[in-house]
Every structure is written in structure tokens, then in C-alpha cells.
Design an enzyme around this catalytic site. Sequence first.
Site, mmCIF file in Angstrom:
data_model
loop_
_atom_site.group_PDB
_atom_site.id
_atom_site.type_symbol
_atom_site.label_atom_id
_atom_site.label_comp_id
_atom_site.label_asym_id
_atom_site.label_seq_id
_atom_site.Cartn_x
_atom_site.Cartn_y
_atom_site.Cartn_z
ATOM 1 C CB THR A 162 0.549 -4.048 6.363
ATOM 2 O OG1 THR A 162 -0.781 -4.084 5.538
ATOM 3 C CG2 THR A 162 1.169 -2.816 6.127
ATOM 4 C CG ASP A 163 -2.668 -7.263 3.365
ATOM 5 O OD1 ASP A 163 -3.063 -6.482 4.198
ATOM 6 O OD2 ASP A 163 -3.114 -7.282 2.068
ATOM 7 C CB SER A 179 2.547 -8.214 0.926
ATOM 8 O OG SER A 179 1.272 -8.052 1.740
ATOM 9 C CB THR A 196 -1.002 -0.099 1.295
ATOM 10 O OG1 THR A 196 -1.975 -1.152 1.056
ATOM 11 C CG2 THR A 196 -1.612 1.188 1.205
HETATM 12 N N1 ASP Z 1 -2.752 -5.292 0.337
HETATM 13 C C1 ASP Z 1 -1.518 -4.533 0.884
HETATM 14 C C2 ASP Z 1 -0.437 -5.487 0.780
HETATM 15 O O1 ASP Z 1 0.003 -6.080 1.570
HETATM 16 C C3 ASP Z 1 -1.966 -4.016 2.123
HETATM 17 C C4 ASP Z 1 -0.834 -2.914 2.474
HETATM 18 O O2 ASP Z 1 0.316 -2.881 2.444
HETATM 19 O O3 ASP Z 1 -1.277 -2.403 3.800
HETATM 20 O O4 ASP Z 1 0.453 -5.212 0.027
#
Ligand code: ASP
Length: 330
Positions: free
Chosen positions: A85-86, A54, A12
Site C-alpha cells: 500500500t505504501d 512497495s 503486506t
Molecule cells: N510496507 C508495505 C508495502 O507497502 C505496506 C503495505 O503493503 O500495506 O509493501
Amino acid sequence: MKRILLLTTGGTIASRLTDEGLAPGLDGDALSHYLGGLPDSYDLTVRDILHLDSSNIQPEEWRLIARNVFEARNSFDGIVVSHGTDTMAYTASVLSYMVRNIPVPVVLTGAQLPIEHPLTDGLDNLRTAFAMAASGHPGVFLAFDRRVMLGCRAVKTHTTAFGAFDSVNWPLVAQVNGAGLTIREEALPPVGGPCVLRDQLCEQVFLIKLTPGLDPEIFDMLLRMHYRGVVIEAFGAGGLHFIRRNLIEKLHAAAQAGMAVVVCSQCLYESSNFALYQAGQKALAEGVIQGWDMTTEAAVTKLMWALGQTKDLEEVRALFERSLAGERSV
Ligand code: ASP
């Protein structure tokens, strides 16, 4: 000036709105542009190695990240990895094993809002990650919401809150406050020993979250599919059902077939102990390996890594009896 390497992988933090929703679109130079004058405080090198949400970061990408980290270990004072973050907690855990004894700080970070968003948390997260990377304390860490935790203790607990990660069963390694980055020495990971890249992984590892009445035949299916390891998130301190639907006899069959079974708790906090209840002792008698207070992310990736190092189940057990990077309390 500390030499910091920023490895970008997407997420993100580097995303832009597309017709199909948010997708990674910014490179590392764009990220550092948003940091304003911050890069002037460090001797910064940027390398874009992936551009992925991710959810698409898998063992192949873990190996690529690990190789980049390993190869950079003697040329930089610290390494920051920007990441979605995922699955960041999985990557942070597996890196802790793949590049064990890394001599510099390796700090994963990301954001809940893209760096281009006026309210982004990405700037704070990157600033914290850079400060930790410059701290001189070796290990694999995750920096988020002005807090730094051991990579192998981090769990994503919130989908949108800026405090997206918890450090589970381990104190925070550092926090940003009025005194700057305040490190808690006793929470730092063990250091010492040569740093060797060990990036072989066994991908045939399955995670079972036990539900009441789960059909034990799931084990037959996993054996037919040549799975070599299973992590079971069991009930409470350590229980699984054995009346009517007998999981214990399937654990026996799994052990006979050479499958490594690690048992943890589906409770997020505190430790499992399968010796406490009859239902847990029956599992121990079939040779399951206790995961104690490890997070699921740390247990799954440790089993993938351990089975990548050896086919000998006693060696796998011995690896789980030790804490390699602070992933379990001993
Ligand atoms: N879907 C995103 C990822 O994990 C979520 C994030 O980065 O907060 O790439």
C-alpha cells in the site's frame, strides 16, 4: 467466466513475520488459496512478477509491471495487481500514463494486514478488485475497503486503518453495497484511442514540499545534480516566498536551464490556482506549469513520464494542460 489475470508484486498482503519484521513471503497461489472458492467464479491465471515491500518499487519495477499489464491486455478480461500500500498510489498513477487507453480494467489492491492474519482486510480487497476487474470498464483503478477509485486520484491517507486510501478531488468509481459492485458511470476515466506502451521515464524529478523560509539555493543544487523536473508543493491555493529568500529568481534560473517546474498545493483537497495571489502570479510569470487539482503522486509521476516522452518543455506543458487519464479536472 471472465478471464482474470492476478499479477502479484508483494506488499503486506503477501507478507509473513520474519526476524526483521513483516516481509513478502507468499506467492500468488497462496493468495488465491486464501480466497477459498472465489477463484472458481473466474477463469484465474496467477503470475508472480515481484516479491517486494512497495518501498522498494521504483521506476524499474513500474516498467516491469506496465509491460506485464500491456502484454496481457488482449488475453484477459481484467487484470488485478496485488501491491504494497505504501507506494501503490504512485504505481497506479504512473501506470495510468504508461498504459493509457488500456482496453480492460487494471485494478491495484493490497492490504493493511497480511492475508494469513485472521482479521485480514486482504480478502475483501481482493474480492472487490476481482469484481472491478470483471466489470468490463477499462482504466487503471485502485480497490480498497470495498471502494474503487481512479488510480491517478488515489492517495494513501492512513497508516493502519482499513480505509487507507482516499479518492482526492474525484468521486469514487464504485462501491460494494447491498446491490453488489455499484459503478458510478460519470466517475469512470476517459476511454478511447489506441493503447500504446509508453514506459520511458525521466527519473531526475524532485519533489519539494515548501516550508516557510526554505533556502532557494536548493534549486542550484538540483541543477548541479542534473535534475530535469521539480514539483513544488506550495502553500495554500498557490504561494511561495520571495522576500529575503527569493524563490522566484530561482524559478527564473531553473526555466533558463530548461528545468520543468510544476506547482501544486500542499493542501490535499481542492485545486490550486496560482493566478489568485501576487506570490503565485510571480511564479506563473517565470513559466511554471500549474498542477491544479492533481495529487502529488499523479503530478510527480506525470512529470517523470512527460519528460520521458519529450525534451521540449512546451510539449510537457501541453501534456499537463490535458487530462490523460482523469488525473486533473479540466
Ligand atoms: N510496507 C508495505 C508495502 O507497502 C505496506 C503495505 O503493503 O500495506 O509493501
